[in-house]
Design a protein around this motif. Structure first.
Motif, mmCIF file in Angstrom:
data_model
loop_
_atom_site.group_PDB
_atom_site.id
_atom_site.type_symbol
_atom_site.label_atom_id
_atom_site.label_comp_id
_atom_site.label_asym_id
_atom_site.label_seq_id
_atom_site.Cartn_x
_atom_site.Cartn_y
_atom_site.Cartn_z
ATOM 1 N N LEU A 95 0.846 -1.191 0.000
ATOM 2 C CA LEU A 95 0.000 0.000 0.000
ATOM 3 C C LEU A 95 0.883 1.243 0.000
ATOM 4 O O LEU A 95 1.989 1.227 0.530
ATOM 5 C CB LEU A 95 -0.889 0.035 1.254
ATOM 6 N N GLY A 96 0.368 2.315 -0.601
ATOM 7 C CA GLY A 96 1.039 3.595 -0.474
ATOM 8 C C GLY A 96 0.851 4.142 0.929
ATOM 9 O O GLY A 96 0.030 3.652 1.711
ATOM 10 N N ALA A 100 -2.211 3.324 3.385
ATOM 11 C CA ALA A 100 -1.916 2.664 4.661
ATOM 12 C C ALA A 100 -2.451 3.481 5.833
ATOM 13 O O ALA A 100 -2.976 2.929 6.813
ATOM 14 C CB ALA A 100 -0.409 2.450 4.804
ATOM 15 N N GLY A 101 -2.320 4.812 5.737
ATOM 16 C CA GLY A 101 -2.857 5.667 6.788
ATOM 17 C C GLY A 101 -4.370 5.574 6.891
ATOM 18 O O GLY A 101 -4.927 5.550 7.994
ATOM 19 N N ARG A 200 -9.391 4.594 -2.421
ATOM 20 C CA ARG A 200 -7.955 4.271 -2.448
ATOM 21 C C ARG A 200 -7.687 2.776 -2.574
ATOM 22 O O ARG A 200 -6.733 2.355 -3.223
ATOM 23 C CB ARG A 200 -7.296 4.778 -1.160
ATOM 24 N N VAL A 201 -8.509 1.987 -1.898
ATOM 25 C CA VAL A 201 -8.315 0.527 -1.881
ATOM 26 C C VAL A 201 -9.646 -0.109 -2.253
ATOM 27 O O VAL A 201 -10.444 -0.444 -1.373
ATOM 28 C CB VAL A 201 -7.834 0.034 -0.501
ATOM 29 N N PRO A 202 -9.940 -0.274 -3.538
ATOM 30 C CA PRO A 202 -11.269 -0.758 -3.960
ATOM 31 C C PRO A 202 -11.502 -2.216 -3.602
ATOM 32 O O PRO A 202 -10.583 -2.951 -3.222
ATOM 33 C CB PRO A 202 -11.254 -0.547 -5.478
#
Length: 315
Positions: A95-96, A100-101, A200-202
Motif C-alpha cells: 500500500l502507499g 496505509a494511513g 484508495r483501496v477498492p
C-alpha cells in the motif's frame, strides 16, 4: 458491528462505498459459497436476512459477557472476522503511505465503534444501542445538507435520540448512554473513512485490511480484561459464531442484494435496522422497551426513511 447507517447518501456512498464496486471474482465466489446461493433469493429477503443476522450476532455476543468481557468479545469478533476475510479475500499488503494511513484510521474507528458497542450492550438494550449508533452517521449526513427538509429529518432523528436517552421519563444508565454516544461518533467516522478508503483501496481488500488493523487495536483490551478465557474452546466457538453472524454473512448477503436492486431501495430497507434490533432484543434477550423508547426508535427510522425517499423523489 459492521452494521450500516444513514439515508441513501450515507449508506451507499459511505459504509457501502466499497460494496458498490464488484468483488474480485474469486472472492465473490468464495463468499457466495459461504452462504449458499444468495442469488436464488429475492434481494429484499437477502437484505432482511443480512440485517437479522447482524442483530442475532449482537444478541449472541451479549451472551458471551458471562464467560468473557466486552473487550474480549470485541477482540474475538474482530479478530476471527478478520481471519475469515483474510482467507477469503487474500489482500495484498503493498500500500502507499496514504492508503496505509486510511487503513489504519479505518481500523481505529472500527475498533472504537465495536468496543463502545459491546460495552454499551452490557448496560442498555440492544435496540437502544443500535438506534443511537445508527443516528450518528444519519445526523452527520443530514446536517451537511442545505435542504430544509433534511434539517427537519435531522431534528426528528435528534428527538428520537433524546427519547431514548430518557426524555420520556424512562430511567437510563448514564454511562451506557455515553457509550452509545461514542458508538454514534465511531460509526460516523467509520462511514466517512470507509468512503475515503474505498476510493484508495477498492473492493473488499480495504475492508479486510481495515478489520485486521481494528483487531490489532482491540487485542490488548481483550487480553487485559479476559486473559486466557479467550482461548476457551466454548468461548472461541461462540466468538466465531458472532464473527460470522455479525460480519461475514450479513456483508455477503447484503452485497449480493445490492448488486440486484437499486441503491435507493437498498437504502430504504436498511433504514429498518433499528427496528429489527429492537425486535431481536425483545425476542432473544427479553429486552422490552418502554413506549418512549419505542417512539424514539420510530423517530430515527422515520427520519432515515423520509430522507431516503425524499432523495429518491428528487432523483
Amino acid at each position: 458491528m459492521l452494521s450500516r447507517p444513514g439515508p441513501a447518501g450515507a449508506i451507499v456512498d459511505g459504509v457501502y462505498a466499497h460494496a458498490s464496486r464488484p468483488l474480485p471474482t474469486p472472492a465473490a465466489a468464495r463468499l457466495t459459497a459461504a452462504i449458499g446461493r444468495p442469488d436464488a433469493l429475492p434481494p429484499p429477503l437477502l437484505m432482511l436476512l443480512g440485517m437479522l443476522s447482524t442483530q442475532v450476532g449482537a444478541a449472541v455476543a451479549k451472551q458471551l459477557f458471562g464467560a468473557t468481557s466486552a473487550g474480549g468479545t470485541t477482540a474475538l469478533r474482530l479478530g476471527l472476522g478478520a481471519l475469515v476475510l483474510l482467507v477469503v479475500v487474500r489482500p495484498g499488503l503493498r500500500l502507499g503511505w496514504r492508503a496505509a494511513g486510511l487503513v489504519a484510521a479505518f481500523g481505529v474507528a472500527m475498533a472504537a465503534m465495536n468496543l463502545a458497542f459491546y460495552a454499551a450492550l452490557d448496560r442498555v438494550p440492544l435496540g437502544v444501542a443500535v438506534t443511537v449508533g445508527f443516528a450518528g452517521p444519519l445526523l452527520v449526513s443530514l446536517l451537511g445538507s442545505r435542504r430544509i427538509a433534511d434539517v427537519l429529518w435531522a431534528v426528528l432523528a435528534g428527538a428520537g435520540v433524546l427519547l431514548l436517552a430518557g426524555l420520556g421519563g424512562v430511567g437510563v444508565d448514564a454511562l451506557g448512554m455515553a457509550l452509545c454516544g461514542l458508538i454514534a461518533l465511531g460509526w460516523a467516522g467509520y462511514v466517512l473513512l470507509g468512503k475515503a478508503l474505498a476510493t484508495r483501496v477498492p473492493g473488499t481488500r480495504g475492508l479486510a485490511l481495515g478489520m485486521t488493523a481494528g483487531a490489532l487495536c482491540v487485542l490488548p483490551f481483550g487480553v487485559a480484561t479476559a486473559g486466557v478465557e479467550l482461548l476457551d474452546p466454548r468461548v472461541l466457538a461462540l466468538g466465531l459464531g458472532v464473527a460470522l453472524l455479525s460480519s461475514v454473512l450479513p456483508y455477503s448477503a447484503e452485497l449480493a442484494a445490492l448488486r440486484r436492486m437499486p441503491a435507493q431501495v437498498f437504502a430504504v430497507l436498511l433504514s429498518l435496522e433499528p427496528a429489527i434490533a429492537a425486535l431481536v432484543g425483545t425476542l432473544l434477550l427479553g429486552e422490552l422497551l418502554a413506549w418512549p423508547q419505542l417512539a424514539g426508535v420510530g423517530c430515527v427510522v422515520a427520519a432515515a426513511l423520509g430522507a431516503t425517499l425524499a432523495r429518491r423523489d428528487e432523483g
